[in-house]
Write a protein that holds these residues in place. Sequence first.
Motif, PDB file in Angstrom:
ATOM      1  N   THR A   1       0.819  -1.204   0.000  1.00 38.19           N
ATOM      2  CA  THR A   1       0.000   0.000   0.000  1.00 38.19           C
ATOM      3  C   THR A   1       0.856   1.259   0.000  1.00 38.19           C
ATOM      4  O   THR A   1       2.031   1.240   0.358  1.00 38.19           O
ATOM      5  N   TYR A   2       0.233   2.366  -0.367  1.00 37.77           N
ATOM      6  CA  TYR A   2       0.904   3.668  -0.377  1.00 37.77           C
ATOM      7  C   TYR A   2       1.194   4.157   1.031  1.00 37.77           C
ATOM      8  O   TYR A   2       2.057   5.011   1.232  1.00 37.77           O
ATOM      9  N   SER A   3       0.492   3.611   2.013  1.00 37.74           N
ATOM     10  CA  SER A   3       0.640   4.078   3.395  1.00 37.74           C
ATOM     11  C   SER A   3       1.804   3.417   4.109  1.00 37.74           C
ATOM     12  O   SER A   3       1.821   3.349   5.326  1.00 37.74           O
ATOM     13  N   ASP A   4       2.779   2.897   3.391  1.00 37.66           N
ATOM     14  CA  ASP A   4       4.054   2.351   3.856  1.00 37.66           C
ATOM     15  C   ASP A   4       3.954   0.993   4.546  1.00 37.66           C
ATOM     16  O   ASP A   4       4.899   0.574   5.211  1.00 37.66           O
ATOM     17  N   SER A   5       2.840   0.287   4.371  1.00 33.75           N
ATOM     18  CA  SER A   5       2.696  -1.023   4.998  1.00 33.75           C
ATOM     19  C   SER A   5       2.288  -2.073   3.969  1.00 33.75           C
ATOM     20  O   SER A   5       1.684  -1.757   2.950  1.00 33.75           O
ATOM     21  N   ALA A   6       2.634  -3.321   4.267  1.00 30.32           N
ATOM     22  CA  ALA A   6       2.127  -4.464   3.511  1.00 30.32           C
ATOM     23  C   ALA A   6       1.166  -5.226   4.404  1.00 30.32           C
ATOM     24  O   ALA A   6       1.337  -5.286   5.630  1.00 30.32           O
ATOM     25  N   TRP A   7       0.146  -5.808   3.800  1.00 33.31           N
ATOM     26  CA  TRP A   7      -0.851  -6.576   4.521  1.00 33.31           C
ATOM     27  C   TRP A   7      -0.906  -7.989   3.962  1.00 33.31           C
ATOM     28  O   TRP A   7      -0.744  -8.194   2.759  1.00 33.31           O
TER      29      TRP A   7
END
Length: 362
Positions: A175-181
Amino acid sequence: TVALSSDGQLVAGSTSTDLVVWDSRIATALGAWPLHSAADRTVLSQDDRAAGTVSRRSEFAVVVDLVSGQAREVPVGLEAMALAIDGQNTYVGYRDGSVRSFRGMEPMWVYEANKPDDRDVWDLAIDGDRVWVSVNKPGRVFALDGRTGKVMDVWHAPSVTYKMSVHGSALAVGTYSDSAWVMVGSDRRQLPPHSGPVLDVAFSPSGQFLATTDYDSNLRFFDLDAEEPAVYVDGTHQRFVGRTWWPEDEVIYSAGDTPGFVRRDLRLHDDMRVSQDALAAHAAGAELDPSQWAAIAGTLSHRGLVPHTGLAHGRGNASATDRLRDAWLAGDLRSARAALSEGGMSPAFTALWSRKLDEPSD
């Protein structure tokens, strides 16, 4: 853009004029097929038997059966951004947020974006009968029935989503929010954040490990079975790392904005008790050991990949693929054909090399 086969033997990529497939270890072009325009996305099918490209500037996607060598032009229309191939089925994502399915060259179904701010399909990922779709806004990830185009599952991501990776029932999303899920059914797991947007995620073949890369040139590894999963590897010598592949659990390839790509041999299976700091330092290149690291020089420019010698030579107990490559580099076509006839190689690899060896010599 480039894509690596699941066994790490083949690389598919595009120049400004052609879709090209190379032997990944010695950078020998095994086949080339003309394109209408430079590709925005190049992919391989899950079974590695087909390669394809799409371009927002071309009305046709080019899909090549690597076993037969036959190419088909699928009339997908303009503004295509994402592509996935499964046998005769081709799935295409568009700038307006829609997704279309084609069987051969015939259209099958169309998913129309049902929200005015759904746009820019960044990625498509096939999971059995489902096709996962990531779109720009509002950061949605959803699954379509590959047979009908009906929505089967929806996840509202915290921000814009980029690349996805599927392994069994698990889906990983950057994601653009600096995290992977990582998502398994209704379970949603957020991994430790990067310092910038996560551009790519990739499961290892076993599904135990996940690699994530970001715009700030950071490459991270996660042992998903561990309580403290992160192994941080910074400084990949590229402004950003946008693509990552695992041909096997202990080997990873990465590519970014500099020419070519890098192969790292992490030997994760040899000693999983090694400390995270030591593993990170090893993966980052501390005290480089040529047997563990190999930089594959090359560029996906008009000239294609530049051969890098030494990858196929000098190894004891060489496999048939190694002997094939050694013989080719030595100009010994008879020995190369003999090695190819031993079998044990993928159908696409075998067919591509067979046609290569049958080409008239200059």
